[in-house]
Write a protein that holds these residues in place. Structure first.
Motif, PDB file in Angstrom:
ATOM      1  N   GLY A  45       0.992  -1.101  -0.176  1.00 16.11           N
ATOM      2  CA  GLY A  45      -0.051   0.047   0.169  1.00 16.11           C
ATOM      3  C   GLY A  45       0.903   1.150  -0.005  1.00 16.11           C
ATOM      4  O   GLY A  45       0.454   2.311   0.457  1.00 16.11           O
ATOM      5  N   GLY A  50      -0.204   4.675  -0.740  1.00 16.77           N
ATOM      6  CA  GLY A  50      -1.440   5.205   0.152  1.00 16.77           C
ATOM      7  C   GLY A  50      -0.912   6.096   1.159  1.00 16.77           C
ATOM      8  O   GLY A  50       0.348   6.362   1.439  1.00 16.77           O
ATOM      9  N   GLY A  65       1.244   4.143   3.980  1.00 20.11           N
ATOM     10  CA  GLY A  65       2.387   3.389   3.147  1.00 20.11           C
ATOM     11  C   GLY A  65       3.636   4.667   2.641  1.00 20.11           C
ATOM     12  O   GLY A  65       4.680   4.247   2.935  1.00 20.11           O
ATOM     13  N   ASN A 104      -0.882  -1.719  -6.415  1.00 20.80           N
ATOM     14  CA  ASN A 104      -1.264  -1.731  -7.778  1.00 20.80           C
ATOM     15  C   ASN A 104      -2.344  -0.604  -7.911  1.00 20.80           C
ATOM     16  O   ASN A 104      -3.095  -0.957  -9.027  1.00 20.80           O
ATOM     17  N   ASN A 105      -2.317   0.232  -7.347  1.00 25.44           N
ATOM     18  CA  ASN A 105      -3.235   1.463  -7.420  1.00 25.44           C
ATOM     19  C   ASN A 105      -4.617   0.983  -7.629  1.00 25.44           C
ATOM     20  O   ASN A 105      -5.571   1.379  -8.133  1.00 25.44           O
ATOM     21  N   GLN A 106      -5.141   0.058  -6.623  1.00 28.73           N
ATOM     22  CA  GLN A 106      -6.442  -0.756  -6.411  1.00 28.73           C
ATOM     23  C   GLN A 106      -7.305   0.449  -5.860  1.00 28.73           C
ATOM     24  O   GLN A 106      -8.538   0.297  -6.147  1.00 28.73           O
ATOM     25  N   ARG A 107      -6.843   1.447  -5.405  1.00 36.79           N
ATOM     26  CA  ARG A 107      -7.510   2.616  -4.644  1.00 36.79           C
ATOM     27  C   ARG A 107      -8.244   3.179  -5.898  1.00 36.79           C
ATOM     28  O   ARG A 107      -9.599   3.617  -5.690  1.00 36.79           O
ATOM     29  N   ILE A 133      -1.856  -7.869  -3.714  1.00 32.45           N
ATOM     30  CA  ILE A 133      -1.564  -8.745  -2.631  1.00 32.45           C
ATOM     31  C   ILE A 133      -2.388  -9.961  -2.512  1.00 32.45           C
ATOM     32  O   ILE A 133      -2.071 -10.857  -1.911  1.00 32.45           O
ATOM     33  N   ARG A 134      -3.474  -9.915  -3.599  1.00 30.28           N
ATOM     34  CA  ARG A 134      -4.136 -11.140  -3.544  1.00 30.28           C
ATOM     35  C   ARG A 134      -3.548 -12.317  -4.436  1.00 30.28           C
ATOM     36  O   ARG A 134      -3.943 -13.488  -4.686  1.00 30.28           O
ATOM     37  N   ALA A 174      -4.935  -2.091   1.523  1.00 26.01           N
ATOM     38  CA  ALA A 174      -6.397  -2.529   1.815  1.00 26.01           C
ATOM     39  C   ALA A 174      -7.404  -1.836   1.384  1.00 26.01           C
ATOM     40  O   ALA A 174      -7.538  -1.071   0.455  1.00 26.01           O
ATOM     41  N   PRO A 204     -10.331   0.224   2.201  1.00 24.06           N
ATOM     42  CA  PRO A 204     -10.330   0.711   3.854  1.00 24.06           C
ATOM     43  C   PRO A 204     -11.943   1.337   3.958  1.00 24.06           C
ATOM     44  O   PRO A 204     -11.984   2.188   4.958  1.00 24.06           O
ATOM     45  N   MET A 256      -1.402  -2.733   9.546  1.00 26.44           N
ATOM     46  CA  MET A 256      -2.359  -1.681   9.858  1.00 26.44           C
ATOM     47  C   MET A 256      -3.721  -2.346   9.985  1.00 26.44           C
ATOM     48  O   MET A 256      -4.385  -2.885   8.933  1.00 26.44           O
ATOM     49  N   SER A 257      -4.462  -2.467  11.147  1.00 23.75           N
ATOM     50  CA  SER A 257      -5.609  -2.802  11.392  1.00 23.75           C
ATOM     51  C   SER A 257      -6.437  -1.598  11.735  1.00 23.75           C
ATOM     52  O   SER A 257      -5.964  -0.437  11.425  1.00 23.75           O
ATOM     53  N   GLY A 305      -7.577   4.876  14.418  1.00 22.99           N
ATOM     54  CA  GLY A 305      -8.882   5.495  14.674  1.00 22.99           C
ATOM     55  C   GLY A 305      -8.943   6.329  13.178  1.00 22.99           C
ATOM     56  O   GLY A 305      -9.001   5.668  12.111  1.00 22.99           O
ATOM     57  N   HIS A 334      -2.675  11.893   1.572  1.00 16.20           N
ATOM     58  CA  HIS A 334      -3.689  11.027   1.439  1.00 16.20           C
ATOM     59  C   HIS A 334      -4.612  11.498  -0.093  1.00 16.20           C
ATOM     60  O   HIS A 334      -4.816  12.578  -0.041  1.00 16.20           O
ATOM     61  N   HIS A 359     -13.729   7.815   2.003  1.00 19.23           N
ATOM     62  CA  HIS A 359     -12.508   7.262   3.075  1.00 19.23           C
ATOM     63  C   HIS A 359     -11.455   8.685   2.846  1.00 19.23           C
ATOM     64  O   HIS A 359     -11.049   9.100   1.901  1.00 19.23           O
TER      65      HIS A 359
HETATM   66  N1  LIG Z   1      -6.759   6.458   6.860  1.00 20.75           N
HETATM   67  C1  LIG Z   1      -7.356   5.924   8.120  1.00 20.75           C
HETATM   68  O1  LIG Z   1      -7.922   6.873   8.676  1.00 20.75           O
HETATM   69  C2  LIG Z   1      -7.068   4.846   8.566  1.00 20.75           C
HETATM   70  C3  LIG Z   1      -7.807   4.391   9.905  1.00 20.75           C
HETATM   71  C4  LIG Z   1      -7.621   3.213  10.560  1.00 20.75           C
HETATM   72  C5  LIG Z   1      -7.119   2.236   9.903  1.00 20.75           C
HETATM   73  N2  LIG Z   1      -6.515   2.638   8.571  1.00 20.75           N
HETATM   74  C6  LIG Z   1      -5.836   1.496   7.904  1.00 20.75           C
HETATM   75  O2  LIG Z   1      -4.434   1.702   7.543  1.00 20.75           O
HETATM   76  C7  LIG Z   1      -4.141   1.024   6.255  1.00 20.75           C
HETATM   77  C8  LIG Z   1      -3.628   2.234   5.192  1.00 20.75           C
HETATM   78  O3  LIG Z   1      -4.792   2.917   5.087  1.00 20.75           O
HETATM   79  P1  LIG Z   1      -4.513   4.474   4.430  1.00 20.75           P
HETATM   80  O4  LIG Z   1      -5.501   5.427   4.783  1.00 20.75           O
HETATM   81  O5  LIG Z   1      -3.096   4.403   3.778  1.00 20.75           O
HETATM   82  O6  LIG Z   1      -5.217   3.793   2.785  1.00 20.75           O
HETATM   83  P2  LIG Z   1      -5.127   4.102   1.366  1.00 20.75           P
HETATM   84  O7  LIG Z   1      -6.184   3.665   0.681  1.00 20.75           O
HETATM   85  O8  LIG Z   1      -4.414   5.640   1.108  1.00 20.75           O
HETATM   86  O9  LIG Z   1      -3.652   3.046   0.995  1.00 20.75           O
HETATM   87  C9  LIG Z   1      -3.882   1.893   0.518  1.00 20.75           C
HETATM   88  C10 LIG Z   1      -3.118   1.506  -0.745  1.00 20.75           C
HETATM   89  O10 LIG Z   1      -3.344   0.062  -0.880  1.00 20.75           O
HETATM   90  C11 LIG Z   1      -3.399  -0.038  -2.173  1.00 20.75           C
HETATM   91  N3  LIG Z   1      -4.125  -1.535  -2.415  1.00 20.75           N
HETATM   92  C12 LIG Z   1      -5.388  -1.724  -2.143  1.00 20.75           C
HETATM   93  N4  LIG Z   1      -5.640  -3.014  -2.451  1.00 20.75           N
HETATM   94  C13 LIG Z   1      -4.511  -3.533  -3.006  1.00 20.75           C
HETATM   95  C14 LIG Z   1      -4.321  -4.605  -3.440  1.00 20.75           C
HETATM   96  N5  LIG Z   1      -5.107  -5.676  -3.628  1.00 20.75           N
HETATM   97  N6  LIG Z   1      -2.978  -4.945  -3.842  1.00 20.75           N
HETATM   98  C15 LIG Z   1      -1.702  -4.083  -3.940  1.00 20.75           C
HETATM   99  N7  LIG Z   1      -2.246  -2.670  -3.154  1.00 20.75           N
HETATM  100  C16 LIG Z   1      -3.484  -2.481  -2.830  1.00 20.75           C
HETATM  101  C17 LIG Z   1      -4.261   1.040  -2.739  1.00 20.75           C
HETATM  102  O11 LIG Z   1      -4.006   1.386  -3.965  1.00 20.75           O
HETATM  103  C18 LIG Z   1      -3.449   2.132  -1.801  1.00 20.75           C
HETATM  104  O12 LIG Z   1      -2.675   2.863  -2.289  1.00 20.75           O
HETATM  105  C19 LIG Z   1      -5.460   0.418   5.955  1.00 20.75           C
HETATM  106  O13 LIG Z   1      -5.436  -1.128   6.205  1.00 20.75           O
HETATM  107  C20 LIG Z   1      -6.631   0.894   6.591  1.00 20.75           C
HETATM  108  O14 LIG Z   1      -7.693   0.001   6.745  1.00 20.75           O
HETATM  109  C21 LIG Z   1      -6.435   3.760   7.950  1.00 20.75           C
END
Ligand SMILES: NC(=O)c1ccc[n+]([C@@H]2O[C@H](COP(=O)([O-])OP(=O)(O)OC[C@H]3O[C@@H](n4cnc5c(N)ncnc54)[C@H](O)[C@@H]3O)[C@@H](O)[C@H]2O)c1
Length: 277
Positions: free
Chosen positions: A9, A12, A15, A34-37, A68-69, A91, A93, A132-133, A207, A214, A220
């Protein structure tokens, strides 16, 4: 010899911050995304700009275009990169998105996490694994706690919860959303690989996390999205609580710093809440 970190990730919010933080501490940085977002949220969720930023600002940064799948792909990558530290931040998210794409959600959040854990067990069992949960593993349980309305925010009425709920707060017999359920599965797997197999794993139950990188969308990343709406003169919809904040926000750099402390002194199957309510 230099240390190596693998971050899923990496395009993200969390990440990308972790990539920059550990690069500054001399780590060889491998990002996976993989830019899944953009698939989850459409063009507004496109994270390629952040990937380009990392590629141009971090010397030696290696981007791996991988899902990641993809179990065999993940196994091969972990074997090749041989990381000393894995930060798993990829994830699906969003609560609301998960209801429309239940298989993609579960395959990413639960099965993708399992793919990484098993690859680490096979090839890098000594590597610290930080996952990251989310506090959504507690479902709507915390919503049942009485709140008091303050001038600008809501807070828990119980003074013992001044710093939020504990990690021992129950996670079952409540409503989670499919997203919460898939994250519970990932969280429990990470704990299990720590407790059952003795891997140095850790779950961080975030949280509201925020920061400058971001790719905020309505479903999200509310603070990033709020700023974006403000700058672009777009309408922002407020949902609930009379527009007052309920949860605190933590900067992504503080999250990266916390991860560094865990890396220095890892334990097995540890769980931490990151944030109060
Ligand atoms: N941002 C928040 O407020 C928050 C709060 C609690 C928990 N989290 C957790 O923290 C983690 C990161 O959150 P974030 O805000 O950075 O999210 P984000 O969406 O900004 O980043 C996640 C990245 O993962 C990539 N991704 C998604 N699925 C994928 C896949 N199958 N294979 C490869 N890459 C993949 C996306 O393209 C994205 O760039 C997540 O697990 C989220 O649940 C975030």
């Amino acid at each position: 010899m230099g240390k190596t970190i693998l971050i899923t990730g990496s395009n993200g919010l969390i990440g990308s911050e972790v990539c920059a933080f550990f690069a500054r501490r001399g780590f060889e940085v491998h990002g996976l995304d993989n830019n899944q977002r953009a698939v989850f949220f459409g063009p507004q969720g496109d994270t390629r700009w952040n990937q380009r930023r990392l590629e141009s600002s971090i010397t030696g940064f290696r981007h791996h275009e991988l899902d990641i799948r993809n179990r065999s792909g993940i196994d091969e990558l972990v074997r090749e990169v041989a990381p000393d530290l894995v930060v798993h931040a990829a994830a699906q998210p969003s609560h609301d998105r998960a209801a429309a794409i239940p298989f993609d959600d579960f395959d990413t959040n639960a099965v993708g996490t399992l793919n990484l854990l098993e690859a680490c067990r096979q090839h890098q069992p000594e590597a610290a694994f930080i996952h990251m949960s989310t506090n959504k593993v507690y479902g709507d349980g915390p919503n049942r706690l009485p709140l008091v309305e303050l001038k600008k925010r809501w807070d828990y009425a119980d003074e013992h919860k001044e710093h939020g709920i504990p990690e021992t707060f129950p996670i079952d017999q409540c409503l989670h959303s499919l997203f919460g359920a898939s994250k519970v599965a990932g969280d429990i797997l990470v704990q299990e690989y720590g407790r059952y197999f003795g891997l140095p794993t850790c779950c961080l139950r975030g949280g509201c996390l925020t920061g400058p990188n971001h790719t905020g969308v309505e479903l999200h990343g509310f603070l990033s999205y709020l700023v974006k709406c403000n700058l672009e003169g777009r309408q922002y919809s407020v949902f609930g609580y009379q527009g007052k904040q309920v949860r605190d926000n933590i900067h992504s750099e503080d999250v990266a710093n916390f991860m560094h402390e865990i890396y220095l002194k890892p334990r097995c199957g540890e769980v931490y809440n990151l944030g109060g309510g």
